[in-house]
Write an enzyme that holds these catalytic residues in place. Structure first.
Site, mmCIF file in Angstrom:
data_model
loop_
_atom_site.group_PDB
_atom_site.id
_atom_site.type_symbol
_atom_site.label_atom_id
_atom_site.label_comp_id
_atom_site.label_asym_id
_atom_site.label_seq_id
_atom_site.Cartn_x
_atom_site.Cartn_y
_atom_site.Cartn_z
ATOM 1 N N THR A 1 -3.976 -5.404 0.626
ATOM 2 C CA THR A 1 -3.337 -4.090 0.803
ATOM 3 C C THR A 1 -4.184 -3.220 1.742
ATOM 4 O O THR A 1 -3.654 -2.370 2.457
ATOM 5 C CB THR A 1 -3.094 -3.374 -0.548
ATOM 6 O OG1 THR A 1 -4.332 -3.008 -1.119
ATOM 7 C CG2 THR A 1 -2.306 -4.238 -1.503
ATOM 8 N N ASP A 2 -5.491 -3.454 1.775
ATOM 9 C CA ASP A 2 -6.326 -2.707 2.724
ATOM 10 C C ASP A 2 -5.976 -3.069 4.167
ATOM 11 O O ASP A 2 -5.946 -2.205 5.047
ATOM 12 C CB ASP A 2 -7.812 -2.984 2.448
ATOM 13 C CG ASP A 2 -8.699 -2.031 3.230
ATOM 14 O OD1 ASP A 2 -8.624 -0.811 2.956
ATOM 15 O OD2 ASP A 2 -9.415 -2.487 4.147
ATOM 16 N N LYS B 1 0.863 -1.188 0.000
ATOM 17 C CA LYS B 1 0.000 0.000 0.000
ATOM 18 C C LYS B 1 0.891 1.227 0.000
ATOM 19 O O LYS B 1 1.875 1.270 0.745
ATOM 20 C CB LYS B 1 -0.879 -0.007 1.258
ATOM 21 C CG LYS B 1 -2.128 0.826 1.122
ATOM 22 C CD LYS B 1 -3.105 0.184 0.174
ATOM 23 C CE LYS B 1 -4.518 0.659 0.400
ATOM 24 N NZ LYS B 1 -5.441 -0.107 -0.482
ATOM 25 N N PHE C 1 33.029 29.934 -8.473
ATOM 26 C CA PHE C 1 33.223 28.806 -9.389
ATOM 27 C C PHE C 1 34.131 29.289 -10.515
ATOM 28 O O PHE C 1 33.749 30.157 -11.295
ATOM 29 C CB PHE C 1 31.879 28.309 -9.913
ATOM 30 C CG PHE C 1 31.968 27.064 -10.735
ATOM 31 C CD1 PHE C 1 32.466 25.884 -10.187
ATOM 32 C CD2 PHE C 1 31.553 27.057 -12.065
ATOM 33 C CE1 PHE C 1 32.560 24.729 -10.948
ATOM 34 C CE2 PHE C 1 31.637 25.899 -12.831
ATOM 35 C CZ PHE C 1 32.145 24.736 -12.267
ATOM 36 N N HIS D 1 20.284 27.871 -9.470
ATOM 37 C CA HIS D 1 21.073 29.060 -9.805
ATOM 38 C C HIS D 1 20.325 30.354 -9.486
ATOM 39 O O HIS D 1 19.123 30.464 -9.733
ATOM 40 C CB HIS D 1 21.443 29.030 -11.295
ATOM 41 C CG HIS D 1 22.204 27.781 -11.672
ATOM 42 N ND1 HIS D 1 23.477 27.529 -11.231
ATOM 43 C CD2 HIS D 1 21.853 26.700 -12.421
ATOM 44 C CE1 HIS D 1 23.886 26.355 -11.694
ATOM 45 N NE2 HIS D 1 22.903 25.828 -12.420
ATOM 46 N N ARG E 1 29.424 34.435 -5.671
ATOM 47 C CA ARG E 1 28.096 34.108 -6.191
ATOM 48 C C ARG E 1 27.232 33.637 -5.034
ATOM 49 O O ARG E 1 27.723 33.413 -3.920
ATOM 50 C CB ARG E 1 28.170 33.013 -7.279
ATOM 51 C CG ARG E 1 28.628 31.676 -6.759
ATOM 52 C CD ARG E 1 28.569 30.560 -7.799
ATOM 53 N NE ARG E 1 28.956 29.290 -7.205
ATOM 54 C CZ ARG E 1 28.899 28.119 -7.813
ATOM 55 N NH1 ARG E 1 28.473 28.039 -9.066
ATOM 56 N NH2 ARG E 1 29.266 27.023 -7.196
ATOM 57 N N ASN F 1 21.869 22.000 -8.245
ATOM 58 C CA ASN F 1 22.432 23.337 -8.067
ATOM 59 C C ASN F 1 21.419 24.347 -8.592
ATOM 60 O O ASN F 1 21.188 24.457 -9.788
ATOM 61 C CB ASN F 1 23.737 23.400 -8.860
ATOM 62 C CG ASN F 1 24.590 24.590 -8.519
ATOM 63 O OD1 ASN F 1 24.181 25.434 -7.720
ATOM 64 N ND2 ASN F 1 25.763 24.668 -9.115
#
Ligand SMILES: O=c1[nH]c(=O)c2[nH]c(=O)[nH]c2[nH]1
Length: 318
Positions: A81-82, A35, A183, A283, A200, A281
């Protein structure tokens, strides 16, 4: 599920139903059922304070016997699943877990002890992070605030006769550095437009996933204090990325920064075997058109962009 519930007729009396159209059987090397996204909030009330744990849980159960459910129209002993969904609420009621990892272990343990037909159980528990509200400088005893997309995730795969394997994840930890990042010195060729820079902004929505070095107690998986380990992991990651509160640490690249932070986690947490750090990343592009508008760009006005993003990731292992 359909709204109409037809009575189950006696198989002997019922006309045979057409249930398959295949002309050939093939092998079924992989199967499971579970589930997904069962949502539960557990509130723990103590005299002094309340605690709240909101989870979205995926359960998965494994048994080779269940091959017959797929191939032979035979649902005998199938844990529906219940039922798995209901179990999430029952275990939430009973558990003393204060972490998604421990709740995942408790769920797997419950399934394996309750149903001998199962050979394995798996639980993925995503914890929505509610932060205790602060009013007039004090922690509130029952007030909470949710900020950002962050989630604490615990995963447990527990094969019967083995020990539970637990993985922890910090998902969507969103950070921004307004300086101490640059960078430069990267390959420059005819395809390069990005100017090198010594100043930056750096921002990412980080996912960090870590595994544990020692064996977890096979009986209940209780030998790690996942919650306090997570606190240490997050504080080392935070320190590694930002550096000291006053002055910070310079990031030469996101690559160098996440490796540094990963090493700090492994140094501070001997129980952590490895950590995977994924950092899109995001920007913040200088809004240079300011100049055309008669203003000066002084590293102060940016356009936030998260698409496309860099995809920088690594696994650091002891
Ligand atoms: O920290 C960074 N690493 C890169 O690999 C890269 N590539 C890029 O365009 N900007 C950045 N920033």
């Amino acid at each position: 599920m359909s709204g109409r519930i037809a009575p189950v007729t006696d198989a002997a009396e019922a006309p045979a139903k057409l249930t398959k159209l295949r002309t050939q059987d093939f092998s079924l090397p992989v199967h499971s059922h579970g589930k997904a996204k069962v949502r539960v909030m557990k509130v723990v009330r103590t005299e002094a304070k309340h605690f709240c744990y909101e989870y979205s849980v995926d359960t998965t159960l494994y048994s080779p016997t269940y091959e017959r459910v797929f191939t032979a129209d035979d649902n005998t002993d199938l844990v529906a699943t219940d039922t798995q969904k209901n179990t999430v609420y029952v275990v939430a009621k009973r558990t003393k877990a204060d972490s998604p990892e421990q709740f995942a272990v408790d769920l797997c343990k419950h399934f394996l002890s309750e149903y001998s037909i199962l050979t394995g159980a798996e639980a993925l528990v995503r914890q929505v992070v509610w932060e205790r509200a602060v009013v007039d400088g004090s922690d509130h005893d029952h007030g909470w605030i949710k900020r950002g997309p962050e989630m604490n995730v615990g995963h447990c795969k527990f094969d019967r006769d083995d020990v539970p394997v637990v993985t922890s994840k910090l998902q969507g930890y969103t950070i921004f550095k307004s300086t101490q990042s640059g960078f430069a010195n990267y390959l420059q060729d005819k395809y390069t437009l990005l100017p090198p820079c010594e100043e930056r902004c750096l921002s990412t929505e980080m996912d960090a996933t870590w595994t544990y070095a020692g064996d977890i107690d096979g009986d209940c998986g209780g030998s790690f204090d996942y919650s306090s380990l997570r606190t240490t992991v997050v504080s080392e990651l935070t320190k590694g990325i930002f550096g000291p509160a006053s002055g910070g640490v310079f990031s030469v690249s996101l690559q160098a920064t996440i490796y540094d932070a990963g090493c700090m986690v492994l140094t501070a947490c001997p129980d952590v075997k490895n950590i995977k750090i994924e950092t899109p990343n995001k920007h913040y592009l200088p809004y240079r058109q300011l100049e055309t508008l008669g203003e000066t760009f002084e590293d102060d006005v940016f356009t936030p962009t998260d698409e496309p993003s860099g995809t920088i990731q690594c696994i650091v292992e002891r």
